[in-house]
Design a protein around this motif. Sequence first.
Motif, PDB file in Angstrom:
ATOM      1  N   SER A   3       0.845  -1.191   0.000  1.00 38.40           N
ATOM      2  CA  SER A   3       0.000   0.000   0.000  1.00 38.40           C
ATOM      3  C   SER A   3       0.883   1.246   0.000  1.00 38.40           C
ATOM      4  O   SER A   3       1.049   1.909   1.026  1.00 38.40           O
ATOM      5  N   PRO A   4       1.485   1.556  -1.129  1.00 32.45           N
ATOM      6  CA  PRO A   4       2.400   2.696  -1.193  1.00 32.45           C
ATOM      7  C   PRO A   4       1.662   4.025  -1.105  1.00 32.45           C
ATOM      8  O   PRO A   4       0.449   4.093  -1.324  1.00 32.45           O
ATOM      9  N   SER A   5       2.393   5.077  -0.795  1.00 37.68           N
ATOM     10  CA  SER A   5       1.820   6.420  -0.797  1.00 37.68           C
ATOM     11  C   SER A   5       1.355   6.769  -2.204  1.00 37.68           C
ATOM     12  O   SER A   5       1.784   6.139  -3.187  1.00 37.68           O
ATOM     13  N   PRO A   6       0.471   7.765  -2.369  1.00 30.27           N
ATOM     14  CA  PRO A   6       0.055   8.168  -3.718  1.00 30.27           C
ATOM     15  C   PRO A   6       1.237   8.492  -4.625  1.00 30.27           C
ATOM     16  O   PRO A   6       1.249   8.099  -5.797  1.00 30.27           O
ATOM     17  N   PHE A   7       2.236   9.224  -4.084  1.00 28.28           N
ATOM     18  CA  PHE A   7       3.424   9.532  -4.892  1.00 28.28           C
ATOM     19  C   PHE A   7       4.123   8.257  -5.343  1.00 28.28           C
ATOM     20  O   PHE A   7       4.474   8.104  -6.520  1.00 28.28           O
ATOM     21  N   ALA A   8       4.341   7.324  -4.407  1.00 30.18           N
ATOM     22  CA  ALA A   8       5.042   6.092  -4.747  1.00 30.18           C
ATOM     23  C   ALA A   8       4.242   5.266  -5.751  1.00 30.18           C
ATOM     24  O   ALA A   8       4.793   4.735  -6.718  1.00 30.18           O
ATOM     25  N   TRP A   9       2.904   5.163  -5.531  1.00 32.17           N
ATOM     26  CA  TRP A   9       2.093   4.343  -6.437  1.00 32.17           C
ATOM     27  C   TRP A   9       2.122   4.901  -7.854  1.00 32.17           C
ATOM     28  O   TRP A   9       2.407   4.173  -8.810  1.00 32.17           O
ATOM     29  N   VAL A  10       1.840   6.194  -7.997  1.00 32.83           N
ATOM     30  CA  VAL A  10       1.767   6.782  -9.343  1.00 32.83           C
ATOM     31  C   VAL A  10       3.133   6.769 -10.012  1.00 32.83           C
ATOM     32  O   VAL A  10       3.264   6.385 -11.183  1.00 32.83           O
ATOM     33  N   SER A  11       4.180   7.178  -9.306  1.00 35.03           N
ATOM     34  CA  SER A  11       5.507   7.246  -9.919  1.00 35.03           C
ATOM     35  C   SER A  11       6.008   5.860 -10.305  1.00 35.03           C
ATOM     36  O   SER A  11       6.622   5.688 -11.368  1.00 35.03           O
ATOM     37  N   GLN A  12       5.738   4.850  -9.480  1.00 33.77           N
ATOM     38  CA  GLN A  12       6.188   3.501  -9.799  1.00 33.77           C
ATOM     39  C   GLN A  12       5.412   2.911 -10.971  1.00 33.77           C
ATOM     40  O   GLN A  12       5.988   2.228 -11.826  1.00 33.77           O
ATOM     41  N   TYR A  13       4.105   3.160 -11.001  1.00 35.62           N
ATOM     42  CA  TYR A  13       3.344   2.671 -12.159  1.00 35.62           C
ATOM     43  C   TYR A  13       3.819   3.356 -13.441  1.00 35.62           C
ATOM     44  O   TYR A  13       3.992   2.708 -14.483  1.00 35.62           O
ATOM     45  N   LEU A  14       4.037   4.675 -13.376  1.00 40.20           N
ATOM     46  CA  LEU A  14       4.529   5.392 -14.548  1.00 40.20           C
ATOM     47  C   LEU A  14       5.889   4.854 -14.988  1.00 40.20           C
ATOM     48  O   LEU A  14       6.181   4.804 -16.183  1.00 40.20           O
ATOM     49  N   PHE A  15       6.708   4.437 -14.028  1.00 36.12           N
ATOM     50  CA  PHE A  15       8.014   3.881 -14.381  1.00 36.12           C
ATOM     51  C   PHE A  15       7.836   2.624 -15.223  1.00 36.12           C
ATOM     52  O   PHE A  15       8.467   2.463 -16.268  1.00 36.12           O
ATOM     53  N   GLY A  16       6.971   1.705 -14.768  1.00 35.63           N
ATOM     54  CA  GLY A  16       6.755   0.478 -15.524  1.00 35.63           C
ATOM     55  C   GLY A  16       6.156   0.730 -16.891  1.00 35.63           C
ATOM     56  O   GLY A  16       6.615   0.191 -17.906  1.00 35.63           O
ATOM     57  N   PHE A  17       5.135   1.584 -16.936  1.00 32.41           N
ATOM     58  CA  PHE A  17       4.446   1.845 -18.200  1.00 32.41           C
ATOM     59  C   PHE A  17       5.360   2.539 -19.204  1.00 32.41           C
ATOM     60  O   PHE A  17       5.432   2.160 -20.377  1.00 32.41           O
ATOM     61  N   PHE A  18       6.079   3.569 -18.754  1.00 29.28           N
ATOM     62  CA  PHE A  18       6.897   4.325 -19.692  1.00 29.28           C
ATOM     63  C   PHE A  18       8.178   3.591 -20.077  1.00 29.28           C
ATOM     64  O   PHE A  18       8.801   3.932 -21.080  1.00 29.28           O
ATOM     65  N   PHE A  19       8.585   2.586 -19.300  1.00 26.69           N
ATOM     66  CA  PHE A  19       9.660   1.709 -19.774  1.00 26.69           C
ATOM     67  C   PHE A  19       9.219   1.028 -21.069  1.00 26.69           C
ATOM     68  O   PHE A  19       9.952   1.008 -22.060  1.00 26.69           O
ATOM     69  N   ALA A  20       7.994   0.481 -21.050  1.00 27.98           N
ATOM     70  CA  ALA A  20       7.468  -0.157 -22.258  1.00 27.98           C
ATOM     71  C   ALA A  20       7.276   0.860 -23.380  1.00 27.98           C
ATOM     72  O   ALA A  20       7.551   0.573 -24.557  1.00 27.98           O
ATOM     73  N   TYR A  21       6.814   2.060 -23.033  1.00 21.98           N
ATOM     74  CA  TYR A  21       6.615   3.093 -24.053  1.00 21.98           C
ATOM     75  C   TYR A  21       7.947   3.541 -24.641  1.00 21.98           C
ATOM     76  O   TYR A  21       8.030   3.873 -25.828  1.00 21.98           O
ATOM     77  N   GLY A  22       9.015   3.524 -23.822  1.00 27.45           N
ATOM     78  CA  GLY A  22      10.341   3.864 -24.315  1.00 27.45           C
ATOM     79  C   GLY A  22      10.872   2.853 -25.311  1.00 27.45           C
ATOM     80  O   GLY A  22      11.782   3.147 -26.090  1.00 27.45           O
ATOM     81  N   VAL A  23      10.319   1.659 -25.269  1.00 31.04           N
ATOM     82  CA  VAL A  23      10.629   0.645 -26.277  1.00 31.04           C
ATOM     83  C   VAL A  23       9.762   0.866 -27.514  1.00 31.04           C
ATOM     84  O   VAL A  23      10.245   0.843 -28.648  1.00 31.04           O
ATOM     85  N   TYR A  24       8.477   1.114 -27.287  1.00 29.50           N
ATOM     86  CA  TYR A  24       7.506   1.187 -28.389  1.00 29.50           C
ATOM     87  C   TYR A  24       7.721   2.401 -29.291  1.00 29.50           C
ATOM     88  O   TYR A  24       7.830   2.272 -30.520  1.00 29.50           O
ATOM     89  N   LEU A  25       7.785   3.580 -28.703  1.00 30.87           N
ATOM     90  CA  LEU A  25       7.773   4.797 -29.514  1.00 30.87           C
ATOM     91  C   LEU A  25       9.000   4.947 -30.408  1.00 30.87           C
ATOM     92  O   LEU A  25       8.868   5.180 -31.604  1.00 30.87           O
ATOM     93  N   PRO A  26      10.235   4.796 -29.900  1.00 29.80           N
ATOM     94  CA  PRO A  26      11.385   5.014 -30.774  1.00 29.80           C
ATOM     95  C   PRO A  26      11.645   3.878 -31.757  1.00 29.80           C
ATOM     96  O   PRO A  26      12.213   4.112 -32.822  1.00 29.80           O
ATOM     97  N   PHE A  27      11.257   2.648 -31.403  1.00 31.82           N
ATOM     98  CA  PHE A  27      11.758   1.494 -32.149  1.00 31.82           C
ATOM     99  C   PHE A  27      10.701   0.685 -32.880  1.00 31.82           C
ATOM    100  O   PHE A  27      11.040  -0.231 -33.623  1.00 31.82           O
ATOM    101  N   TRP A  28       9.416   1.011 -32.690  1.00 32.09           N
ATOM    102  CA  TRP A  28       8.402   0.199 -33.363  1.00 32.09           C
ATOM    103  C   TRP A  28       8.463   0.355 -34.874  1.00 32.09           C
ATOM    104  O   TRP A  28       8.211  -0.595 -35.619  1.00 32.09           O
ATOM    105  N   ALA A  29       8.805   1.549 -35.341  1.00 34.31           N
ATOM    106  CA  ALA A  29       8.953   1.752 -36.796  1.00 34.31           C
ATOM    107  C   ALA A  29      10.071   0.873 -37.349  1.00 34.31           C
ATOM    108  O   ALA A  29       9.958   0.317 -38.453  1.00 34.31           O
TER     109      ALA A  29
END
Length: 395
Positions: A3-29
């Motif tokens: 049960s992380p704090s709101p800051f920890a929950w949002v920042s950690q979820y964004l870390f996981g999601f944007f790791f995948a987005y960092g793969v998708y956006l530059p390299f999917w083409a």
Amino acid sequence: MLSPSPFAWVSQYLFGFFFAYGVYLPFWALWFEDQGVSAADVGMLMGLGFATRCIANLLITPRIHKAESLLPALRWATLACTIFIAAHLAAGPSFMMLALVTVLFNLSFGPVVPLSDAMANYYANRGMLDYGRTRLWGSVAFIAGSSVVGYLASQFGANMIVYTAIAGFVFSMLLVMRHPATMPISQHEGDAVRPKLTLLLKDWSVIRFLVLIALIQGSHAAYYSFSSIYWKEAGHPESLIGYLWSLGVVSEVLLFAFSKKWFAGWSLRTLFVISSVGVMVRWGLTASTTAVGALVVIQLLHGVTFAIAHIAAIQYIQKSDANKMVALQALYNAIPLGAFIALMMAVSGWGYELWGAKVFWGMAAMGFFALFIKVEPKNRGVRDINENSQPEPQN
């Protein structure tokens, strides 16, 4: 931490999601190209993805307007992203199958960004986190994703792009299943009233805001679709391309980290003008050279062309009525970041085949037109909690 704090929950979820987005956006083409897809069709597929996000954010995201609905919606969307990103492996090299999984993936992917931003805005307006410091973890993850996949693709082949994206979404799925210590709940009866998008789209302040953001963020369309291909054709390896994308996001991280300190008291007009000038300079340089030194400067300008405009857009949304925030977030992601970028990706694909890197001059011109659009938010009539309250400890 279950049960992380709101800051920890949002920042950690964004870390996981944007790791995948960092793969998708530059390299999917590049992955599409490895499947034998032509440059024009790459533009069409990438544009189709953004167009689908637009539809998802117009038809699906605004329905999730209650604060308590944000978390369940993020969980279902993240699960669907995980499934459909993996489906790409079975789709290639058929263009029709690639188009189908592109649509399915982006229907799931589209709502995640506005919904996660809505979660961050919910907690920011209650003094529980600072948006810039929270959002920067998504940018840090983007750097990690693009750097890791650049190395893996250069060493083990283009399919590592898909495998790395799958790993990122699986990690995101594990993170999103946790409960934050303070669950989002609608505070007032009016906050649960679903606003009509048609009424928002009749508001000239909203229209000017969407057009301005479309010009600034839409100018990134050729960059998202063809910069990796352009730089690879110039002789730069995938590993360097990954580092260049990461460098762009480093500047973005710095802007997010210090936005509250650096831009305190700055008007939206000032922030948008700075970003518009950055657009003209950045894409003009991109059209002119592929020298490594110049590419470093070009990528450092990403903090100006993307992050400053995004910070200004979020400030505009945060100052809106509470029940309109998700709807505005949806419109922001649907039209400027969805439909318009989809259109510009398709146009840039056609233009890149005809003129090559000269297509970036068209992107630079969009910054010039953005200079003439003025946007100021309407006050909510309530105090800005971010400015008048002390946030809880962010650890």
